[in-house]
Design a protein around this motif. Structure first.
Motif, mmCIF file in Angstrom:
data_model
loop_
_atom_site.group_PDB
_atom_site.id
_atom_site.type_symbol
_atom_site.label_atom_id
_atom_site.label_comp_id
_atom_site.label_asym_id
_atom_site.label_seq_id
_atom_site.Cartn_x
_atom_site.Cartn_y
_atom_site.Cartn_z
ATOM 1 N N TYR A 93 -37.550 76.992 64.269
ATOM 2 C CA TYR A 93 -36.389 77.867 64.450
ATOM 3 C C TYR A 93 -35.199 77.423 63.596
ATOM 4 C CZ TYR A 93 -34.236 74.192 67.223
ATOM 5 O OH TYR A 93 -33.675 72.999 67.595
ATOM 6 N N GLU A 94 -35.182 76.144 63.194
ATOM 7 C CA GLU A 94 -34.052 75.642 62.403
ATOM 8 C C GLU A 94 -33.872 76.419 61.102
ATOM 9 O OE1 GLU A 94 -34.931 71.530 61.905
ATOM 10 O OE2 GLU A 94 -34.654 71.057 64.018
ATOM 11 N N ILE A 95 -34.980 76.958 60.587
ATOM 12 C CA ILE A 95 -34.895 77.744 59.349
ATOM 13 C C ILE A 95 -33.976 78.947 59.554
ATOM 14 C CG2 ILE A 95 -36.196 79.308 57.875
ATOM 15 C CD1 ILE A 95 -38.284 77.407 57.550
ATOM 16 N N MET A 96 -33.979 79.502 60.757
ATOM 17 C CA MET A 96 -33.151 80.676 61.012
ATOM 18 C C MET A 96 -31.703 80.305 61.356
ATOM 19 S SD MET A 96 -35.347 82.939 60.369
ATOM 20 C CE MET A 96 -34.310 84.361 60.642
ATOM 21 N N ILE A 97 -31.502 79.160 62.012
ATOM 22 C CA ILE A 97 -30.136 78.881 62.465
ATOM 23 C C ILE A 97 -29.313 78.095 61.444
ATOM 24 C CG2 ILE A 97 -30.707 79.060 64.916
ATOM 25 C CD1 ILE A 97 -30.371 75.910 64.880
ATOM 26 N N THR A 98 -29.947 77.245 60.660
ATOM 27 C CA THR A 98 -29.194 76.547 59.612
ATOM 28 C C THR A 98 -29.923 76.680 58.279
ATOM 29 O OG1 THR A 98 -30.304 74.460 60.111
ATOM 30 C CG2 THR A 98 -28.167 74.816 61.141
ATOM 31 N N PRO A 99 -30.085 77.912 57.809
ATOM 32 C CA PRO A 99 -30.805 78.088 56.548
ATOM 33 C C PRO A 99 -30.019 77.484 55.390
ATOM 34 C CG PRO A 99 -29.727 80.127 57.180
ATOM 35 C CD PRO A 99 -29.522 79.179 58.314
ATOM 36 N N HIS A 100 -30.723 76.754 54.572
ATOM 37 C CA HIS A 100 -30.068 76.141 53.421
ATOM 38 C C HIS A 100 -30.073 77.152 52.288
ATOM 39 C CE1 HIS A 100 -29.816 72.399 50.623
ATOM 40 N NE2 HIS A 100 -28.663 72.961 50.823
ATOM 41 N N ALA A 106 -35.923 78.866 52.853
ATOM 42 C CA ALA A 106 -35.021 79.209 53.948
ATOM 43 C C ALA A 106 -34.675 80.684 53.931
ATOM 44 C CB ALA A 106 -33.750 78.371 53.857
ATOM 45 N N PHE B 23 -29.278 86.858 68.709
ATOM 46 C CA PHE B 23 -29.524 85.850 67.679
ATOM 47 C C PHE B 23 -28.302 84.952 67.505
ATOM 48 C CE2 PHE B 23 -28.967 84.693 63.192
ATOM 49 C CZ PHE B 23 -30.045 83.840 63.043
ATOM 50 N N ARG B 27 -28.039 81.082 68.228
ATOM 51 C CA ARG B 27 -27.684 80.219 67.121
ATOM 52 C C ARG B 27 -26.516 79.324 67.507
ATOM 53 N NH1 ARG B 27 -24.025 80.454 62.997
ATOM 54 N NH2 ARG B 27 -24.661 79.289 61.141
ATOM 55 N N VAL B 31 -27.355 75.265 67.011
ATOM 56 C CA VAL B 31 -26.875 74.488 65.854
ATOM 57 C C VAL B 31 -26.341 73.140 66.342
ATOM 58 C CG1 VAL B 31 -25.185 74.387 63.996
ATOM 59 C CG2 VAL B 31 -26.330 76.536 64.513
ATOM 60 N N PHE B 35 -23.372 69.379 62.601
ATOM 61 C CA PHE B 35 -23.931 70.021 61.408
ATOM 62 C C PHE B 35 -22.809 70.623 60.564
ATOM 63 C CE2 PHE B 35 -26.515 72.458 58.663
ATOM 64 C CZ PHE B 35 -27.747 71.843 58.692
ATOM 65 N N HIS B 40 -24.350 70.398 54.040
ATOM 66 C CA HIS B 40 -25.346 71.134 54.803
ATOM 67 C C HIS B 40 -26.338 70.169 55.472
ATOM 68 C CE1 HIS B 40 -27.249 75.004 55.745
ATOM 69 N NE2 HIS B 40 -28.338 74.273 55.839
ATOM 70 N N ILE C 42 -21.411 76.284 56.908
ATOM 71 C CA ILE C 42 -22.817 75.902 56.767
ATOM 72 C C ILE C 42 -23.678 77.068 56.314
ATOM 73 C CG2 ILE C 42 -22.611 74.065 58.453
ATOM 74 C CD1 ILE C 42 -24.161 75.809 60.362
ATOM 75 N N CYS C 147 -34.905 71.840 50.497
ATOM 76 C CA CYS C 147 -35.076 71.670 51.949
ATOM 77 C C CYS C 147 -34.520 72.887 52.672
ATOM 78 C CB CYS C 147 -34.381 70.416 52.444
ATOM 79 S SG CYS C 147 -34.511 70.257 54.251
ATOM 80 N N PRO C 148 -35.369 73.597 53.448
ATOM 81 C CA PRO C 148 -34.903 74.857 54.026
ATOM 82 C C PRO C 148 -33.892 74.687 55.155
ATOM 83 C CG PRO C 148 -37.137 74.396 54.730
ATOM 84 C CD PRO C 148 -36.786 73.346 53.733
ATOM 85 N N VAL C 149 -33.851 73.524 55.789
ATOM 86 C CA VAL C 149 -33.016 73.397 56.984
ATOM 87 C C VAL C 149 -31.872 72.404 56.837
ATOM 88 C CG1 VAL C 149 -34.894 74.060 58.507
ATOM 89 C CG2 VAL C 149 -34.539 71.648 58.007
ATOM 90 N N TYR C 166 -34.465 66.163 62.342
ATOM 91 C CA TYR C 166 -34.261 67.568 62.008
ATOM 92 C C TYR C 166 -35.332 68.109 61.065
ATOM 93 C CZ TYR C 166 -31.131 71.600 62.183
ATOM 94 O OH TYR C 166 -30.585 72.837 62.432
#
Lengths: 400, 154, 262
Positions: A93-100, A106, B23, B27, B31, B35, B40, C42, C147-149, C166
């Motif tokens: 789920y981290e991909i959706m909430i903190t996408p880089h 991402a 969502f 979120r 998070v 963070f 990032h 972010i 890195c995607p996250v 993480y």
């Protein structure tokens, strides 16, 4: 020696030349081969459907809903191979909430959601809304409620409202075509953007992925159409097959040209990585690249499709040939995914050696798992066809 | 007549609004707190990465007790070699001298791990010894004091 | 259902629906607004705050000094609890042997931990040298980029680090590192690599590989401090990074790097 690492010692024994010590194990296995394959089927099937809608290719009408539902069933599964190959799937789920924002992977999450929620689901919803309202009124018991929930409680089927369904559906299809291009071009970009890997790093990668996606999607819809018609004991419309075949031929030619261009460019500029890649394609990738992808997946289907343009006699033979061509094309595109994903990891980034790869049968990253993710969409498709049968849809008067 | 709004559009908009709200709410709770503080990533991860215990104490910690060795070493060619290169990680021993896990390696093989002849070594970098010819059968430390190699023992 | 009977009911539903829609819109707006305030940065490509008071670490490896003893690789595994199996290395040593016929023989048995045995006979050797490898702590890290996250990042001190709590284990960073410095930790199941012994740096100690290098072939230092030994070394020697064509902003500088090395 810890038996837990036995398989790594086996691979080490089969490695050739010099590879960096961390490169013994392939990081992306068969699941990552399946992932772009499935996404490609989605994009390809959708683009075929849009041909009918946007470019008014009326002859493809019988395949329109089939193509849409096929795209949906595969799209629902598309992320599963990705998630199941993660070492920490519970953190996906981290991909959706903190996408880089600089990571191709991402942003894929959002491209995927856009395509699923805004394009495919909406288009199908608008397309079926009228019928679902009618079905909700016809059915009894639980199914009545299922359809009612699916319509989101909107029961208005006055001509004016239904006209809006069509209008919205059209707009979404128009938005959907670039979306489908982006969806699969993006998958190509995930690989094409890795500058450390010369086998992947080419600006042509997204385009190649896109065209091979269209090839595979079109072939899949052809197969699904034939199978469905067979099970419904109806007659397959050869004109439909002929025109799908024609599109398949054109796209296959384009795909072949692009991939050829990519390889010719590689050979001609012969950069730093050329020697190791030459060894790769003539050795470890020989079977899957030249035989499976090139000969079986491209050359033979192309010749057959040309032949079918002229040979207009025995209907049974032609049907069988179309069926076989579609299967071959699918094998070819799957091999292409394999050659990209696995091939790109077989040679060392030191450009001085190769590791080896053997697919396991069981386990989270094994053949069975991959097969499961490939078969599941077919089950979903069967369910969707039962829930939303295109052949029971409410007929509407011809569009403006 | 009012502008016609097809009833399915607001209904869909509502469905999407619910989805997006859900969502964003999720979120908000998911998070991690730190963070994005520096970039990032989770700023707390910097602390996590500084957490692990050390195994190698560093030679200054050794010299606090073993000053004699420091003096001896300073006079000869091994002066630049830190204690734990040969004696292994010593943090446990530094914390409590009762822990006697300090390695005291000896033997031709061990000294050879640096001094063996190999074409990859620059002549200026190290004295290379042909273990097959140089005083075969003898242990290096019978003649050389490892802390002061050129102060030959008899 | 006939049109006339439903008209009244529809009207009622419409008003209540409008009310609900209103509430929903306000709620959604508030949520979006708050979420944006909380962490809008972010969602964007976060700029690295350049804190001049902190060091900006760089590394020098002097190939002329390396004797291939393997102490660095051994100490690294001890210090950082890296599994002993020969598939997981935060640092390792390669021996290059260029033969008289022009071919290059590269070896790194067990990452060089057990030392090297020269298998090429002396008379065939054109030249030979050792190359210690480790994370390049790139300023424009391809691994951080992909890195995607945000589980891997460049710390304010210029050290590329991993957030083990993480990391989702997608392995994209392993693919993106051109130097082969990353691996998936077989026990922790997350990406792992050299941290320049960040935990030691923070305590004022040298990284384990540098603490145990008998010849001083490895050096680290503050690139911002123009008087540091590292900067002086860079000034006095012709150094090169690996794969300069990839523009990774590598901060690991090799002295006497031969063109055969990749």
């Amino acid at each position: 020696m810890d038996p837990h690492y036995q398989h790594l010692y086996d691979i080490l024994a089969h490695s050739q030349g010099y590879i960096f010590p961390n490169e013994i194990e392939l990081q992306w296995g068969i699941l990552i081969v399946v992932y772009p394959f499935i996404t490609g089927l989605v994009a390809g099937a959708f683009i075929l459907a849009s041909l009918e809608r946007v470019f008014k290719v009326r002859i493809l009408q019988p395949t329109y809903q089939i193509a849409l539902l096929t795209a949906l069933s595969f799209l629902l599964v598309a992320t599963m191979p990705l998630i199941s190959h993660l070492s920490q799937p519970q953190r996906a789920y981290e991909i959706m909430i903190t996408p880089h924002s600089s990571s191709a992977m991402a942003i894929f999450g959002f491209v995927y959601l856009w395509y699923l929620m805004v394009v495919l689901l909406l288009e199908i919803w608008f397309d079926y809304r009228h019928s679902m309202v009618v079905w909700a009124n016809e059915k009894k018991g639980i199914m009545k409620w299922v359809y009612r929930i699916l319509t989101l409680g909107v029961s208005d089927i006055s001509p004016r409202t239904v006209r809006w369904d069509r209008k919205m559906g059209y707009i979404i299809t128009v938005v959907g075509i670039p979306s489908a291009f982006i969806l699969h071009g993006y998958v190509g970009f995930i690989f094409g953007s890795i500058k450390a890997n010369p086998w992947w790093s080419t600006p042509l990668m997204p385009i190649i992925f896109l065209f091979s996606a269209m090839v595979s999607g079109i072939a899949l819809v052809m197969i699904v159409y034939m199978v469905i018609t067979y099970f419904r004991k109806k007659v397959i419309d050869l004109d439909v097959l002929d025109s799908i075949g024609k599109y398949l031929f054109f796209v296959l030619i384009l795909d072949f040209t692009l991939e050829g261009l990519d390889q010719i460019h590689r050979i001609y500029v012969a950069e730093e990585s050329f020697e190791i890649i030459k060894l790769l394609v003539s050795g470890k990738l020989y079977l899957t690249l030249f035989i499976a992808q090139g000969l079986v997946g491209t050359i033979i289907p192309l010749i057959t499709l040309v032949f079918l343009q002229f040979y207009k006699h025995k209907i049974r033979v032609r049907k069988t040939m179309y069926f076989i061509v579609s299967i071959l094309v699918l094998i070819g595109v799957y091999s292409m995914r394999w050659n990209v994903v696995i091939g790109g990891q077989l040679f060392s980034k030191s450009f001085s050696g190769f590791t080896s790869f053997k697919v396991g049968l069981i386990g989270l990253d094994g053949t069975l798992m991959a097969a499961f993710w490939l078969i599941l969409p077919i089950g979903i498709l069967a369910f969707l066809l039962w829930l939303l049968p295109p052949w029971r849809m409410v007929k509407e008067e011809e569009e403006i | 007549m009012k502008f016609y709004v097809p009833p399915q559009i607001p209904r869909l908009a509502l469905a999407f609004a619910i989805f997006i709200t859900l969502f964003l709410v999720l979120r908000h709770f998911l998070v991690p707190d730190t963070f994005g503080k520096y970039g990032h990533y989770r700023a707390a991860s910097l602390i996590d990465n500084a957490q692990p215990e050390i195994h190698y104490a560093g030679q200054q910690a050794c010299f606090k007790c073993h000053q004699d060795i420091e003096d001896k070493k300073a006079q000869d060619v091994h002066s630049e070699i830190h204690c734990e290169t040969c004696h292994g990680p010593g943090e446990k021993h530094v914390v409590s001298s009762k822990v006697e896990d300090i390695l005291k390696p000896s033997g031709r093989e061990f000294c050879g791990s640096c001094h063996i002849i190999n074409a990859g070594k620059q002549k200026s970098a190290i004295n290379q010894i042909d273990l097959n010819k140089h005083n075969v059968g003898k242990n290096c430390i019978e003649c050389h004091n490892p802390h002061q190699p050129w102060e030959m023992k008899k | 259902m006939s049109q006339s009977t439903s008209a009244m009911g529809n009207e009622k539903i419409k008003t209540s629906r409008r009310k609900f829609l209103k509430t929903a819109t306000v709620l959604a707006g508030a949520a979006i607004g708050y979420s944006w305030l909380k962490s809008s940065q972010i969602l964007l490509f976060a700029a690295e705050p350049k804190d001049e008071s902190l060091p900006w670490y760089g590394i020098v490896i002097d190939i002329q000094k390396c004797i291939g003893c393997g102490n660095c690789a051994k100490a690294c595994k001890n210090e950082n609890d890296v599994p002993a199996e020969p598939f997981f290395f935060r640092t390792w040593i390669e021996q290059y042997t260029v033969k008289n016929d022009g071919s290059v023989n590269i070896v790194s048995p067990n990452g060089g931990i057990d030392g090297f045995k020269q298998t090429v006979p002396d008379e065939d050797i054109f030249k030979s040298f050792f190359v210690p490898k480790m994370c390049n702590h790139c300023a424009k890290s391809p691994c951080v980029q992909v890195c995607p996250v945000g589980a891997t990042y460049v710390s304010p001190e210029g050290v590329a680090l991993i957030d083990e709590k993480y990391c989702i284990g997608c392995r994209y960073c392993v693919q993106a590192c051109p130097y082969g410095c990353r691996f998936i930790h077989p026990v922790k199941k997350v990406a792992n690599k050299c941290t320049l012994c960040y935990h030691r740096l923070k305590k004022g100690l040298a990284p384990a590989c540098m603490e145990t290098c008998p010849t001083g072939a490895r050096m680290y230092g503050n690139l911002r401090d123009k008087n540091s030994d590292l900067v002086k070394f860079l000034k006095e020697h012709t150094t090169q990074v690996l794969r300069p064509n990839l523009n990774t902003g590598s901060k690991l500088f090799y002295n006497a790097l031969s063109s055969e090395v990749r």
